[in-house]
Scaffold this motif. Structure first.
Motif, PDB file in Angstrom:
ATOM      1  N   VAL A   1       0.221   4.219   7.022  1.00 31.68           N
ATOM      2  CA  VAL A   1      -0.943   3.456   6.581  1.00 31.68           C
ATOM      3  C   VAL A   1      -1.806   3.115   7.787  1.00 31.68           C
ATOM      4  O   VAL A   1      -1.306   2.960   8.901  1.00 31.68           O
TER       5      VAL A   1
ATOM      6  N   ILE B   1      -7.376  -4.910   5.206  1.00 34.39           N
ATOM      7  CA  ILE B   1      -7.476  -3.693   4.399  1.00 34.39           C
ATOM      8  C   ILE B   1      -6.395  -2.739   4.890  1.00 34.39           C
ATOM      9  O   ILE B   1      -6.169  -2.627   6.100  1.00 34.39           O
TER      10      ILE B   1
ATOM     11  N   ASN C   1     -15.299  -2.179  -0.802  1.00 37.28           N
ATOM     12  CA  ASN C   1     -15.151  -0.773  -1.172  1.00 37.28           C
ATOM     13  C   ASN C   1     -15.879   0.132  -0.184  1.00 37.28           C
ATOM     14  O   ASN C   1     -15.501   1.287  -0.007  1.00 37.28           O
TER      15      ASN C   1
ATOM     16  N   ALA D   1       0.842  -1.202   0.000  1.00 35.83           N
ATOM     17  CA  ALA D   1       0.000   0.000   0.000  1.00 35.83           C
ATOM     18  C   ALA D   1       0.876   1.250   0.000  1.00 35.83           C
ATOM     19  O   ALA D   1       0.587   2.229  -0.696  1.00 35.83           O
TER      20      ALA D   1
ATOM     21  N   LYS E   1      -1.878   2.897  -3.141  1.00 33.10           N
ATOM     22  CA  LYS E   1      -3.248   2.426  -3.382  1.00 33.10           C
ATOM     23  C   LYS E   1      -3.749   1.590  -2.211  1.00 33.10           C
ATOM     24  O   LYS E   1      -2.985   0.828  -1.610  1.00 33.10           O
ATOM     25  N   VAL E   2      -5.038   1.716  -1.950  1.00 37.94           N
ATOM     26  CA  VAL E   2      -5.683   0.895  -0.931  1.00 37.94           C
ATOM     27  C   VAL E   2      -5.549  -0.570  -1.320  1.00 37.94           C
ATOM     28  O   VAL E   2      -5.700  -0.927  -2.496  1.00 37.94           O
ATOM     29  N   GLN E   3      -5.259  -1.398  -0.345  1.00 34.15           N
ATOM     30  CA  GLN E   3      -5.178  -2.839  -0.556  1.00 34.15           C
ATOM     31  C   GLN E   3      -6.315  -3.507   0.211  1.00 34.15           C
ATOM     32  O   GLN E   3      -6.439  -3.312   1.421  1.00 34.15           O
TER      33      GLN E   3
ATOM     34  N   ILE F   1      -5.088   1.255   4.200  1.00 37.01           N
ATOM     35  CA  ILE F   1      -5.373   2.557   3.602  1.00 37.01           C
ATOM     36  C   ILE F   1      -4.128   3.431   3.721  1.00 37.01           C
ATOM     37  O   ILE F   1      -3.705   3.743   4.844  1.00 37.01           O
TER      38      ILE F   1
ATOM     39  N   SER G   1     -11.374   5.898   4.580  1.00 35.31           N
ATOM     40  CA  SER G   1     -10.716   7.057   3.968  1.00 35.31           C
ATOM     41  C   SER G   1     -11.335   8.354   4.483  1.00 35.31           C
ATOM     42  O   SER G   1     -10.620   9.336   4.741  1.00 35.31           O
TER      43      SER G   1
ATOM     44  N   GLU H   1     -13.405   0.868   2.470  1.00 39.91           N
ATOM     45  CA  GLU H   1     -12.438   1.823   1.922  1.00 39.91           C
ATOM     46  C   GLU H   1     -12.996   3.241   1.950  1.00 39.91           C
ATOM     47  O   GLU H   1     -12.319   4.178   2.385  1.00 39.91           O
TER      48      GLU H   1
END
Length: 151
Positions: free
Chosen positions: A123, A110, A136, A81, A86-88, A112, A143, A139
């Motif tokens: 992160v 996850i 998602n 990440a 990018k978000v994983q 972020i 976020s 996410e």
């Protein structure tokens, strides 16, 4: 008692976290409260921050069992990440190439990336003890939580 949807739980959490971090300039204090609030609401296996220090991510405030202290760029889900920005979202950590197994109970994850002044400073990492725990929707809300106190 009605069971809240994940969305409703996140919206309530957003409001709670906004109140916790509003007016507080110390980012470590804010991170500590954020992970405690997420951990308490969702009962995930592990919730925490890793912060960029030189060429490594170093363990920051967290809730859950002991964790890996340092992670290099590109290694594991957190390092990936950080490297990609990018978000994983990983449904099964055992299938993720180079996964770092800090806990045998972590099954999905996850991560972020968190930014300050357009630069990744760390992160947010969340591990679940069930497979496919994140989507998602997670996410989006995680976020949004980061944007409450990280500029």
């Amino acid at each position: 008692m009605t069971k809240l949807t994940k969305k409703e739980r996140y919206e309530s959490l957003l409001s709670q976290i906004k109140g916790l971090v509003e007016g507080e300039s110390n980012q470590i204090a804010n991170m500590a409260n954020v992970v405690a609030a997420i951990f308490a609401e969702f009962k995930f296996h592990w919730v925490g921050f890793y912060l960029v220090e030189g060429d490594e991510l170093v363990l920051g405030p967290f809730q859950g069992p002991v964790a890996c202290t340092r992670i290099t760029k590109g290694k594991g889900v957190c390092g990936t990440a950080w490297e990609t920005g990018k978000v994983q979202i990983v449904d099964d950590v055992h299938e993720f190439p180079g996964h770092i197994a800090c806990s045998a109970y972590s099954l999905s994850e996850i991560v972020i990336p968190i930014y300050s002044n357009n630069k990744i400073i760390g992160v947010l990492d969340i591990d679940s003890d069930t497979y496919s725990s994140f989507s998602n929707e997670d996410e989006l809300y995680l976020s949004a939580i980061m944007s409450l106190f990280l500029k």
